[in-house]
Write an enzyme that holds these catalytic residues in place. Structure first.
Site, PDB file in Angstrom:
ATOM      1  N   VAL A 236       0.834  -1.202   0.000  1.00 49.05           N
ATOM      2  CA  VAL A 236       0.000   0.000   0.000  1.00 49.05           C
ATOM      3  C   VAL A 236       0.873   1.258   0.000  1.00 49.05           C
ATOM      4  O   VAL A 236       0.393   2.351  -0.285  1.00 49.05           O
ATOM      5  CB  VAL A 236      -0.954  -0.021   1.226  1.00 49.05           C
ATOM      6  CG1 VAL A 236      -0.276   0.524   2.480  1.00 49.05           C
ATOM      7  CG2 VAL A 236      -2.248   0.723   0.939  1.00 49.05           C
ATOM      8  N   SER A 237       2.153   1.091   0.279  1.00 46.74           N
ATOM      9  CA  SER A 237       3.063   2.225   0.471  1.00 46.74           C
ATOM     10  C   SER A 237       3.935   2.464  -0.765  1.00 46.74           C
ATOM     11  O   SER A 237       4.742   1.615  -1.149  1.00 46.74           O
ATOM     12  CB  SER A 237       3.943   1.932   1.694  1.00 46.74           C
ATOM     13  OG  SER A 237       5.209   2.555   1.588  1.00 46.74           O
TER      14      SER A 237
END
EC number: 2.5.1.18
Lengths: 229, 229
Positions: A18-19
């Site tokens: 997600v990063s």
């Protein structure tokens, strides 16, 4: 200094797909395996858990910081030669939907088919952070697995594993290990030098990491590497 | 790209002497004046005002982030060859006492004795961020001015100026200008390329700054420079 006797310095990267900064750090370290004497260990962990435990918040919660971050990510991605694109609905795709199912799947891959860990992680980043596609639904995860070369039957089996306590606990354990090293966000890069663990937060301390392990920073795309991205 | 016709790229650095990362960025850019074709412009501004206006908080408000930051600052300072030391009472010296009087003095220097702006700023950083000394009292500020080579009578005159609306307003204006460029913390480095302003936050985007202005990053201590620090 690199360890004596030709043994490689262990460098761990704790990441979550997600990063976006995790993706940048991941790709650059993958390249540096060919330039630096490091053993690179991928440590899929859950960013949501790290933020909750440390009381940290996504930087975008300060609006001006959020605006800057979008520009910064684009500039960094271009310079790092990673085909990263900001999702149209950042809050919906990244903050609200999150990555728990994807990180559980990656954890199952790590536990049983570690040779696919790197390509599966990359394909999930390609979905959310390059093509603005979902990474939460079973079919999304299977599509990423297929792109990474995982046979379909095996991918189905790993997907079924994601609801088991073994996989859930392993993801929790890895997340807790990142917290023990002092992580409060991702990527968290940990270099082990002379029995000491050195934590580096973000994808912008790799030159400093090089200094600490006695290796030279050659920019984000070192000549000896053939960037996959 | 550097501007055509031999003219230099204007690079502004908005800084506050309360900020250790500002010091690192300041010193490295001072060195790069000798390596890059840049016109470096010092812009003393007030970090407290920027934090308030943007709703940002010091990173140390998240305890794990604070712990990391202390280690990160030490490592960066060593690598950047800046004699930075963490004050013993960080909250008392940095957060509670702040830098308003120091930044007003620096602003008075900028307005009337700009040739002393660089050394006065450096001496104030030396006090708070190297020798753990006060920067809020008149005698502290005068001591820094003396170290920077400012004649005593002139320093007294500049100190008296700090309570005038002219100096207060100038500091406010510079702070507002940083905010207009999108700053939410410091240092905020702004490079002007082809009529466009590019904001870089922190002291860890200087390699990327180099890329944007068409110059090569040579590490924090480039060979052509003679670091003052």
């Amino acid at each position: 200094m690199a360890a004596a006797g030709g043994s490689k310095t262990l460098v761990e990267i704790f990441y979550d797909v997600v990063s976006p900064y995790s993706w940048l750090g991941f790709e650059v370290l993958c390249r540096y395996r060919h330039n630096w004497s490091i053993e690179l260990r991928f440590r899929p962990a859950f960013l949501g858990g790290i933020m909750k435990e440390t009381g940290n918040q996504p930087p975008a919660m300060v609006p001006k910081r959020g605006e800057y971050m979008m520009k910064d990510i684009k500039r960094m991605a271009k310079y790092y030669q990673v085909p990263l694109q900001i999702p149209k609905d950042f809050v919906g795709s990244v903050i609200r939907k999150g990555s728990l199912s994807a990180m559980r799947f990656i954890t199952a891959v790590d536990m049983t088919q570690p040779q696919f860990l790197e390509p599966v992680s990359r394909e999930l980043w390609m979905r959310i952070w390059s093509r603005d596609e979902d990474i939460t639904q079973p079919e999304s995860i299977l599509a990423a697995a297929g792109e990474a070369g995982l046979p379909s039957a095996l991918a189905q089996k790993l997907l079924a594993m994601t609801s088991t306590p073994e996989v859930k606990n392993r993801l929790k354990e890895t997340t807790e290990e990142a917290l023990k090293y002092g992580a409060f966000g991702m990527p968290a890069v940990v270099a082990h030098v002379n029995g000491e663990a050195h934590l580096f937060f973000g994808s912008d301390r790799l030159e400093l990491l090089g200094k600490v392990i006695g290796e030279k920073w050659l920019g984000p795309v070192p000549a000896a590497s053939k960037p996959r991205m």
